[in-house]
Design a protein around this motif. Sequence first.
Motif, mmCIF file in Angstrom:
data_model
loop_
_atom_site.group_PDB
_atom_site.id
_atom_site.type_symbol
_atom_site.label_atom_id
_atom_site.label_comp_id
_atom_site.label_asym_id
_atom_site.label_seq_id
_atom_site.Cartn_x
_atom_site.Cartn_y
_atom_site.Cartn_z
ATOM 1 N N SER A 155 -9.986 8.543 3.289
ATOM 2 C CA SER A 155 -9.697 7.821 4.524
ATOM 3 C C SER A 155 -10.635 8.203 5.658
ATOM 4 C CB SER A 155 -8.248 8.054 4.951
ATOM 5 O OG SER A 155 -8.035 9.435 5.203
ATOM 6 N N SER A 209 -8.956 4.448 6.204
ATOM 7 C CA SER A 209 -7.761 4.210 7.004
ATOM 8 C C SER A 209 -7.671 5.141 8.213
ATOM 9 C CB SER A 209 -6.502 4.371 6.150
ATOM 10 O OG SER A 209 -6.427 5.674 5.612
ATOM 11 N N ASP A 260 -3.482 7.544 3.488
ATOM 12 C CA ASP A 260 -4.804 8.091 3.202
ATOM 13 C C ASP A 260 -5.462 7.243 2.120
ATOM 14 O OD1 ASP A 260 -6.034 11.274 1.821
ATOM 15 O OD2 ASP A 260 -7.062 9.572 2.766
ATOM 16 N N TYR A 261 -6.304 6.294 2.543
ATOM 17 C CA TYR A 261 -6.938 5.417 1.569
ATOM 18 C C TYR A 261 -8.163 4.773 2.177
ATOM 19 C CZ TYR A 261 -4.473 1.727 4.155
ATOM 20 O OH TYR A 261 -4.007 0.907 5.154
ATOM 21 N N PHE A 304 -9.245 -1.197 -3.475
ATOM 22 C CA PHE A 304 -8.484 -0.142 -2.800
ATOM 23 C C PHE A 304 -8.698 1.179 -3.524
ATOM 24 C CE2 PHE A 304 -4.729 1.636 -0.683
ATOM 25 C CZ PHE A 304 -4.303 2.599 -1.581
ATOM 26 N N ARG A 305 -8.806 2.247 -2.732
ATOM 27 C CA ARG A 305 -8.961 3.576 -3.314
ATOM 28 C C ARG A 305 -8.035 4.555 -2.604
ATOM 29 N NH1 ARG A 305 -11.889 7.606 -5.549
ATOM 30 N NH2 ARG A 305 -12.066 9.473 -4.269
ATOM 31 N N TYR A 306 -7.310 5.373 -3.374
ATOM 32 C CA TYR A 306 -6.520 6.451 -2.781
ATOM 33 C C TYR A 306 -7.474 7.489 -2.190
ATOM 34 C CZ TYR A 306 -2.686 4.645 -5.654
ATOM 35 O OH TYR A 306 -1.739 3.858 -6.237
ATOM 36 N N ILE A 341 0.834 -1.199 0.000
ATOM 37 C CA ILE A 341 0.000 0.000 0.000
ATOM 38 C C ILE A 341 0.875 1.258 0.000
ATOM 39 C CG2 ILE A 341 -1.651 1.349 1.338
ATOM 40 C CD1 ILE A 341 -2.977 -1.247 2.183
ATOM 41 N N CYS A 396 -15.387 6.975 3.463
ATOM 42 C CA CYS A 396 -15.355 6.270 2.189
ATOM 43 C C CYS A 396 -16.737 6.275 1.557
ATOM 44 C CB CYS A 396 -14.850 4.840 2.379
ATOM 45 S SG CYS A 396 -15.837 3.836 3.498
ATOM 46 N N TYR A 405 -12.562 3.093 -7.461
ATOM 47 C CA TYR A 405 -11.534 2.379 -6.730
ATOM 48 C C TYR A 405 -10.426 1.976 -7.701
ATOM 49 C CZ TYR A 405 -14.126 2.401 -2.390
ATOM 50 O OH TYR A 405 -14.749 2.811 -1.234
ATOM 51 N N ASN A 406 -9.194 2.062 -7.233
ATOM 52 C CA ASN A 406 -8.045 1.983 -8.122
ATOM 53 C C ASN A 406 -7.513 0.573 -8.356
ATOM 54 O OD1 ASN A 406 -7.669 4.675 -6.200
ATOM 55 N ND2 ASN A 406 -7.401 5.091 -8.378
ATOM 56 N N TYR A 410 0.716 3.980 1.580
ATOM 57 C CA TYR A 410 0.038 5.261 1.761
ATOM 58 C C TYR A 410 -0.676 5.261 3.108
ATOM 59 C CZ TYR A 410 0.724 5.782 -3.250
ATOM 60 O OH TYR A 410 1.283 5.883 -4.495
#
Length: 125
Positions: free
Chosen positions: A103, A53, A31-32, A98-100, A27, A106, A112-113, A29
């Motif tokens: 956080s 997150s 912020d997700y 998962f999405r950037y 991950i 949602c 979603y990436n 990151y």
Amino acid sequence: EVQLVESGGGLVQAGGSLRLSCVASRIGYEDYAIGWFRQAPGKEREGVACIGSSEGTTNYVDSVKGRFTISSDDTMSRIYLQMNNLKPEDTAVYYCAFRYGSSWFCNLGDRYNYWGQGTQVTVSS
């Protein structure tokens, strides 16, 4: 690249329970958000639940509220979907995604990436 692997699907009778797991790696990151989605044969993909997150805020589609619970471990490397009182209409392939960003809150309608390969859930009547 973020990697997601789902497990825990199977065949269960109506009224039964299953717990799906999603292992998230690479991950990198803070912020997700991670969501659970499902797609039944002949139907569009539907967002089921997501968790951010930041403090683990959650969001659910109305049809699963009170029956499904999304949670994670402390590092959010494992995300769970506890499904209780399952119904035949819950039958679908369930995907972890998962999405950037997002956080703090949602949204199941956001893009979603990254996606896992899915796990089949079948609920018999």
